[in-house]
Design a protein around this motif. Structure first.
Motif, short mmCIF file in Angstrom:
data_model
loop_
_atom_site.label_atom_id
_atom_site.label_comp_id
_atom_site.label_asym_id
_atom_site.label_seq_id
_atom_site.Cartn_x
_atom_site.Cartn_y
_atom_site.Cartn_z
N LEU A 1 -0.01 7.90 5.62
CA LEU A 1 -0.72 9.13 5.26
C LEU A 1 0.07 10.36 5.67
O LEU A 1 0.05 11.38 4.99
N VAL B 1 -1.19 2.72 8.50
CA VAL B 1 -1.81 3.55 7.47
C VAL B 1 -1.69 5.03 7.84
O VAL B 1 -1.40 5.87 6.99
N LEU C 1 0.87 -1.18 0.00
CA LEU C 1 0.00 0.00 0.00
C LEU C 1 0.91 1.22 0.00
O LEU C 1 1.80 1.33 0.84
N LEU D 1 -4.56 6.69 -1.27
CA LEU D 1 -3.81 5.44 -1.18
C LEU D 1 -4.11 4.54 -2.37
O LEU D 1 -5.17 4.62 -2.99
N ALA E 1 1.30 5.71 -1.15
CA ALA E 1 0.56 6.95 -1.40
C ALA E 1 0.18 6.99 -2.88
O ALA E 1 0.94 6.55 -3.74
N LYS E 2 -0.99 7.54 -3.15
CA LYS E 2 -1.51 7.54 -4.52
C LYS E 2 -0.55 8.22 -5.49
O LYS E 2 -0.41 7.80 -6.63
N THR F 1 -7.68 1.07 1.18
CA THR F 1 -7.84 1.92 -0.01
C THR F 1 -9.30 2.30 -0.15
O THR F 1 -9.62 3.39 -0.61
#
Lengths: 261, 215, 289
Positions: C199, C195, C146, C224, C148-149, C217
């Protein structure tokens, strides 16, 4: 320093110097207790003033207000023309000009005798260490404790400790030294060794305010005796006059109690 | 037993990190604690208030909560350190409150006349504190300080839940890899802490002995 | 049920509500067997007679096993599977005693009898099988990442060298990325804390089973994303006290039956399935001993 020169002047001259310590209408309370009542007092350069009075008369408090170890409620105190400031750097500077010798000696317990004498000059006056040590040893010799310079205070007798305390005060070259019952905590056989040092100081022209019960010292060294009772100055005179013919009833009463034993 | 020996390198690495956290936390706690204790005995009321507030808030907050505040809140404010530094900050800030109180009680054991004599010489508050009061307070402070630092040493284990693999974190990893030897691992790691605590105690016994002679 | 009406609002809401919805325990799949017969002296007979069983599960993993503040029982795929097994033992869902197990204490809890069975995303490993029994698997997932976007630097496990990767302390996932891919491990107590760290930018990635990551997500679709193919195989099994072969056989038979009769599928759809995790194929259980 002008003050230092004044001290070198004629030691016998009572009131001859300029006013060094001036208390004007000083009042002080401890809770409900009015310990100083409208106290006016002027100590001139080179003068030796002995403050007498029964216990609880406020004489110790008076002594401690002069370098503001006790604050006052009203009135003014000036030192060599400068008013006492509130707690802070300015007050610290003024205090460094006023030596103080305590009843309980209050030598720095973790420092040697020599360090006790040099700490102030080094930290407060910014003297370099060698000069401070040289001067410190001279002063210790002068009060007769040169041999003990590297001992800790606890290893000395009471009389020796008080002499170190006097040397510590002298090391700052003060304009005036306050003695707050300097011999009251001493065993009788040690009182004289301290008084001798104080008498010598007086002869050398040091300005002194002495709270004491030692009448002999007052007779031999004082220019003036101030008698206090219940927080006020009852009368003041030269020692001879006060001891032979006190003016006030309270003064007579006090002397009769002291001198009878 | 062999699990301990086989993984001795990893275990020692874990304790090395524990020692780093301990050393960093100790320095921070002593520095901050001394500053705060000075504030608590200072003649300036606002400073006293700051010192007292810090002590009361931090001392009554669980250490885990302080970790959460440091590790989760500081990054939100844009303050980004490594997890080790965060851990040092957390245990140091926490322990500082206890150091402050120990020092303050030590200051109270020094006779008032000592401070009066220093002030009468013209020393400032800071000079009085650093040259006269604190050196004498230090003596009576040594025993409680020993206990505080031992607690700090053990408290570093909280960091295991906050991104740092120290001795306790190593125990967790090894426990995962060798579940059959879990009790041996507990024993071994506990022994490591005991050894470190004994070392700290020995140092403080030595300090105590040396300073007591002076009195 | 409110979950049905609100499904269109998006995966995040669906996940949260799905977890609420499946907590009832009165689902059709968990029909309690009232006339169960077990060999005398077996663990099954013991549980059946007691009418209760102590189940160890996770309380803090959305979709897998999570207990809401104030709730009586945890919700998620693991508790649902536990209910299926309990039903076969003749035990009502509300007679199950739920015990929180974390990664560290699952083996000790089984060994000292604090729990009878563990359903706690409990990956089957050879090491664990030396100290406890593990039946199943009943679910096979894989470790994913996972990130960061807006992070394009990590596309798979090979990009992890020197990166700070968060996972739960004592988990197998953190070991894999550390030992096989050279990541700097940053262990935290829970995945939700990991998480948070991701973030806030304190770590570069979070790793654990894909099913769990997809849950997060769904909660933070704008910030994410899950990247890369699964790079490990995690096979969730049921933990029990070592050397209880009869119990093992019973558990395996129960699992196989649930694969057959659709109750396994239903348990999945109501939990992980709600969070958008693709339905897996039913795994093949390992033979006992």
């Amino acid at each position: 320093m002008e003050g230092a020169q004044a001290q070198q002047g004629d030691p016998a001259a009572s009131g001859a110097g300029r006013p060094l310590v001036v208390l004007d209408k000083v009042n002080k309370h401890f809770g409900d207790l009015h310990v100083l009542r409208d106290v006016d007092l002027t100590v001139h350069a080179g003068e030796v003033v002995v403050v007498l009075g029964p216990s609880g008369s406020g004489k110790s408090t008076l002594c401690r207000t002069i370098n503001r170890l006790e604050s006052i409620d009203s009135g003014t105190i000036t030192l060599d023309g400068q008013p006492l400031a509130a707690e802070g750097k300015a007050l610290a500077r003024l205090r460094s000009e006023v030596g103080m010798v305590f009843q309980a000696f209050n030598l720095f317990a973790h420092k040697t005798v020599l360090e006790n004498v040099t700490l102030g000059p080094i930290k407060v006056r910014g003297l370099d260490k060698a000069a401070a040590v040289k001067r410190g040893r001279e002063l210790l010799d002068r009060v007769g404790i040169g041999e003990q310079a590297d001992k800790l205070p606890a290893q000395l007798s009471g009389g020796q400790q008080q002499r170190v305390a006097i040397a510590r005060a002298l090391a700052m070259d003060p304009k005036v030294i306050l003695f707050d019952e300097p011999t009251s905590a001493l065993d009788p056989e040690m009182i004289n060794e301290v008084l001798e040092v104080m008498i010598q100081l007086a002869r050398d022209g040091m300005t002194m305010v002495v709270i004491t019960h030692e009448m002999g010292f007052a007779r031999r060294a004082a220019n003036r005796v101030v008698f206090m009772d219940l927080g006020e100055i009852v009368e003041q005179a030269d020692p001879e006059t006060f001891f032979s013919s006190p003016q006030s009833e309270r003064g007579k009463d006090f002397l009769s109690k002291i001198l009878s034993h | 037993m062999e699990i301990l020996l086989d993984n001795i390198g990893k275990i020692l690495e874990g304790f090395q990190v524990t020692l780093i956290l301990f050393a960093g936390g100790t320095v921070l706690a002593l520095v901050v604690g001394t500053v705060l204790a000075s504030m608590r005995v200072s003649p300036v009321p606002p400073l006293r208030l700051v010192g007292a507030t810090y002590v009361n808030v931090v001392r009554n907050t669980p250490l885990v909560l302080i970790f959460i505040i440091v590790v989760f809140a500081l990054p939100e404010l844009g303050i980004q350190f490594s997890f080790r530094l965060f851990a040092i900050l957390a245990v140091g800030a926490y322990t500082a409150a206890f150091v402050t109180e120990a020092l303050r009680s030590g200051v109270n054991t020094v006779q008032a006349g000592q401070a009066e004599a220093a002030r009468a010489l013209g020393m400032t508050f800071g000079q009085t504190l650093s040259h006269v009061i604190m050196p004498q307070a230090a003596r009576s402070v040594i025993p409680p300080m020993g206990s505080i630092l031992i607690a700090l040493l053990k408290n570093t284990s909280v960091a295991a839940g906050f991104g740092v693999i120290e001795a306790t974190g190593t125990l967790r990893e090894l426990g995962r890899d060798f579940p059959q030897a879990l009790y041996w691992l507990f024993f071994g790691i506990a022994l490591g802490y005991v050894v470190l605590v004994l070392l700290v105690s020995a140092v403080f016994r030595q300090l105590e002995r040396r300073l007591v002679v002076v009195r | 049920m409110s979950a049905r009406r609100l499904r269109g609002l998006g995966a995040a809401a669906a996940l949260a509500l799905a977890l609420t919805a499946c907590g009832g325990g009165d689902d059709a799949a968990t029909e309690v067997v009232t006339d169960a017969k077990f060999p005398a002296g077996s663990s099954m007979a013991k549980f059946n007679e007691a009418g209760t069983i102590k189940i160890g599960t996770k309380f803090d993993q959305p979709g897998i096993g999570a207990k809401k503040p104030g709730a009586d029982a945890p919700e998620g795929f693991d508790p649902e599977m536990a209910k299926i097994v309990a039903a076969k033992l003749g035990i009502e869902p509300d007679k199950i005693k739920w015990v929180e197990t974390v990664s560290d204490n699952r083996e000790p809890f089984l060994q000292n009898g604090t729990v009878d069975l563990v359903f706690a995303s409990y990956s089957i490993t050879d090491e664990r099988r030396q100290v406890v029994g593990q039946a199943g698997p009943y679910y096979v997932t894989g470790q994913q990442l996972l990130v960061a976007k807006d992070d394009d630097s990590i596309k798979g496990p090979d990009d992890l060298e020197g990166k700070k990767v968060c996972s739960v302390e004592g988990s197998t996932s953190i070991k894999t990325v550390e030992e096989e891919y050279g990541a700097n491990p940053a262990p935290f107590a829970t995945y939700s804390e990991c998480v948070q760290q991701l973030l806030s930018g304190s770590v570069d990635a979070v790793t654990t089973d894909g099913a769990i990551l997809l849950g997060y997500t769904a909660e933070n679709p704008d910030k994410l994303k899950v990247v890369g193919d699964a790079f490990s195989e995690e096979r969730y099994g049921i933990g029990f006290k070592k050397d209880d072969t009869k119990l093992c056989n019973f558990l395996n038979e129960t699992l196989e039956a649930s694969f057959e009769d659709g109750s396994w599928q239903e348990a999945f759809d109501q939990t992980l399935g709600e969070a958008g995790v693709e339905a897996p194929e039913a795994p093949t259980v390992d033979p006992c001993e």
